[in-house]
Design a protein around this motif. Structure first.
Motif: not given
Length: 202
Positions: A68-93
């Motif tokens: 297992p590698l480091a995860p990226e948590f899917i959670a409300p992001q500061d300043g974001a109007e929409k709820q977080d999602c897997e596609r946003n999380a994979v870009r951050r990761w």
């Protein structure tokens, strides 16, 4: 120069490292919640709070272990109007870990959710590759493209316990994930290392 130990242990496909991406949920409640929870409304009208994350795992066929590698948590992001999602999380990761993992020569594995132009372009622009599932219902352009096309083929016979099986593979490379002039396979550089659509028939 010696290969990274991870690639020595898990390398496949000519020294590539397979990294599986997937979302997973690890908390859910209609009674408890916190500021970091995602929310969804159920059919009964109640709001459900839950936690999820994007997991990344080094895997390989025929190996009894995974890493297992480091995860990226899917959670409300500061300043974001929409709820977080897997596609946003994979870009951050990928922004956090992609360059560090480059020596492993990764091939990223994922389900239909990741098989979209922004994610594919992010991976190929970094010089990496991917194998993503593409469903006919969400990738009409891709399936229209391969309809009637000539597939490359490979066949092998394997024994599993007391039975013999013939595995037949068909695949085609450099196909567009979507319509449009900027579709990823129409760029020559991207086409040369485009993701593979693979079908397996027994």
């Amino acid at each position: 120069m010696s290969e990274p130990p991870m690639r020595q242990a898990f390398g496949r496909l000519g020294g590539r490292t397979l990294i599986a991406l997937d979302g997973t949920e690890f908390f859910c409640s209609q009674k408890l919640g916190c500021p970091h929870c995602l929310t969804r409304k159920r059919a009964n009208g109640k709001t459900e709070s839950y936690h999820s994350m994007l997991s990344a795992t080094v895997v390989t066929p025929g190996h009894s272990k995974v890493v297992p590698l480091a995860p990226e948590f899917i959670a409300p992001q500061d300043g974001a109007e929409k709820q977080d999602c897997e596609r946003n999380a994979v870009r951050r990761w990928f922004a956090k870990h992609g360059a560090r993992l480059a020596p492993l020569r990764p091939v990223f594995l994922g389900d239909d959710l990741f098989a979209c132009h922004p994610v594919a372009k992010m991976i190929t622009d970094a010089g990496d590759d991917f194998i993503f599932t593409c469903k006919p219902t969400s990738h009409k352009t891709l399936y229209d493209f391969i309809d009637g096309a000539e597939f490359r083929r490979h066949e092998e016979k394997v024994r599993r316990r007391n039975t013999k099986e013939t595995l037949r593979y068909r695949w085609i490379e450099a196909v567009p994930l979507r319509d449009g002039k900027d579709a990823i396979c129409r760029d020559r550089r991207a086409q040369a290392r485009s993701g593979r659509v693979q079908r397996r028939d027994r």
